[in-house]
Design an enzyme around this catalytic site. Structure first.
Site, PDB file in Angstrom:
ATOM      1  N   VAL A  64       0.576  -1.190   0.112  1.00  0.00           N
ATOM      2  CA  VAL A  64      -0.186   0.431   0.091  1.00  0.00           C
ATOM      3  C   VAL A  64       0.801   1.068  -0.153  1.00  0.00           C
ATOM      4  O   VAL A  64       0.285   2.459  -0.559  1.00  0.00           O
ATOM      5  CB  VAL A  64      -0.616   0.042   1.525  1.00  0.00           C
ATOM      6  N   ASN A  90      -7.482  -0.152   6.226  1.00  0.00           N
ATOM      7  CA  ASN A  90      -7.005  -0.901   6.939  1.00  0.00           C
ATOM      8  C   ASN A  90      -6.249  -0.954   7.597  1.00  0.00           C
ATOM      9  O   ASN A  90      -5.187  -1.003   8.984  1.00  0.00           O
ATOM     10  CB  ASN A  90      -8.375  -1.605   7.201  1.00  0.00           C
ATOM     11  N   PHE A 150       1.485   8.670  24.284  1.00  0.00           N
ATOM     12  CA  PHE A 150       2.405   8.368  24.855  1.00  0.00           C
ATOM     13  C   PHE A 150       3.757   7.366  23.232  1.00  0.00           C
ATOM     14  O   PHE A 150       2.768   6.305  23.747  1.00  0.00           O
ATOM     15  CB  PHE A 150       2.803   8.504  26.089  1.00  0.00           C
ATOM     16  N   GLY A 151       4.689   8.425  22.415  1.00  0.00           N
ATOM     17  CA  GLY A 151       4.785   7.387  21.630  1.00  0.00           C
ATOM     18  C   GLY A 151       4.440   6.979  20.712  1.00  0.00           C
ATOM     19  O   GLY A 151       5.441   6.119  20.140  1.00  0.00           O
ATOM     20  N   TYR A 155       2.379   7.596  14.752  1.00  0.00           N
ATOM     21  CA  TYR A 155       1.121   7.589  14.400  1.00  0.00           C
ATOM     22  C   TYR A 155       0.122   8.044  14.728  1.00  0.00           C
ATOM     23  O   TYR A 155      -0.852   8.308  13.933  1.00  0.00           O
ATOM     24  CB  TYR A 155       0.938   5.949  15.584  1.00  0.00           C
TER      25      TYR A 155
END
Ligand code: CAA
Length: 249
Positions: A64, A90, A150-151, A155
């Site tokens: 993707v 997804n 956090f972290g 993302y």
């Protein structure tokens, strides 16, 4: 569209949330197709295991992240099964680490897989949906795109970006019978979540979930099925949270 068998494509559908979404859409009567990473040697095993459970899915290799791979994948699906009516973006990865430890490789990997993929895949099917006057694009984001985590600077940025994409595209295709929505699941009991160190999960994450448990993949799949349905025709540009009360806004 109501009486026609639709083609539903779920990226990254082999396992976790994607698998539950494939199963639910199949139960709704769709022809269900999933993509898998070309490096995945176990695709045939998965298809076989699903067939034993009565689900006859179609699967195509697709990176993707790569435009040409997405184009070839959609061309093959269209030739074999017909045009894609429902696209569920997804496929996603995590590369969790604090920002101070994050290098560009792990930033890029998450942005490319989680966000660029939405462009790469949606671009292949959007014109056809508009031409046919019917389509559903469902982007699987995350509670962490809504509230930060956090972290997860990479993302959280990619997942927040997905909803910006949703809103802009929803505006552009609203008059064409095509809806575009985001689902933002909280912590669901899949391998992505169980990979979190147990101590972090038990002390930092579960206590933040008012329901006191992880979500089930089937609970998210039910929401996907609704958004993909005829009944959801007036619902577009939304970001629907499904997180056990972890984040309300
Ligand atoms: N909140 C506050 N502090 C936290 C924290 C948190 N959630 N997590 C770690 N810390 C703190 C530690 O207590 C430690 O503090 P001290 O230095 O004061 O002792 C410090 O951060 C550790 O920092 P490091 O840079 O050394 O980090 P690490 O190498 O130990 O790992 C981490 C940090 C990678 C973020 C790890 O804690 C982790 O994996 N956290 C989980 C991240 C997460 O929630 N990911 C979600 C994955 S699931 C998903 O993404 C699906 C979805 O859509 C919901």
């Amino acid at each position: 569209m109501a009486n026609t068998k639709r083609v539903a494509l779920v990226t990254g559908g082999m396992g976790g949330l994607g698998e539950a979404i494939c199963i639910k859409l199949a139960a709704m009567g769709d022809t269900v197709v999933t993509t898998y990473s070309p490096a995945n040697q176990k695709a045939k095993d998965w298809l076989g295991a699903m067939a034993e459970r009565g689900f006859h899915f179609h699967a195509y290799p697709c990176d993707v992240v790569e435009w040409d791979s997405c184009r070839a994948c959609i061309a093959a699906i269209t030739a074999d099964l017909g045009p894609v009516d429902v696209l569920v973006n997804n496929a996603g990865i995590t590369r969790d680490m604090t920002f101070r430890k994050m290098d560009k490789i792990n930033w890029d990997a998450v942005m490319h897989t989680n966000l660029d993929s939405c462009f790469n895949m949606t671009k292949q099917v959007c014109d056809g949906m508009v031409d046919r006057g019917w389509g559903r694009v469902i982007n699987i984001s995350s509670v962490n795109g809504q509230k930060g985590a956090f972290g997860q600077t990479n993302y959280s940025a990619a997942k927040a970006g997905m909803h910006g994409f949703t809103k802009a595209l929803a505006l552009e295709v609203a008059r064409k019978g095509v809806t575009v929505n985001t689902i933002s699941p909280g912590y669901i009991g899949t391998s992505m979540v169980t990979a979190i160190p147990k101590e972090v999960l038990d002390t930092k994450i579960i206590p933040q979930i008012p329901m006191g448990r992880l979500g089930k993949p089937e609970e998210v799949a039910g929401l996907v099925a609704y958004l993909a349905s005829e009944e959801a025709a007036f619902l577009t540009g939304a970001n629907i949270a499904i997180n056990g009360g972890q984040h309300m806004h």
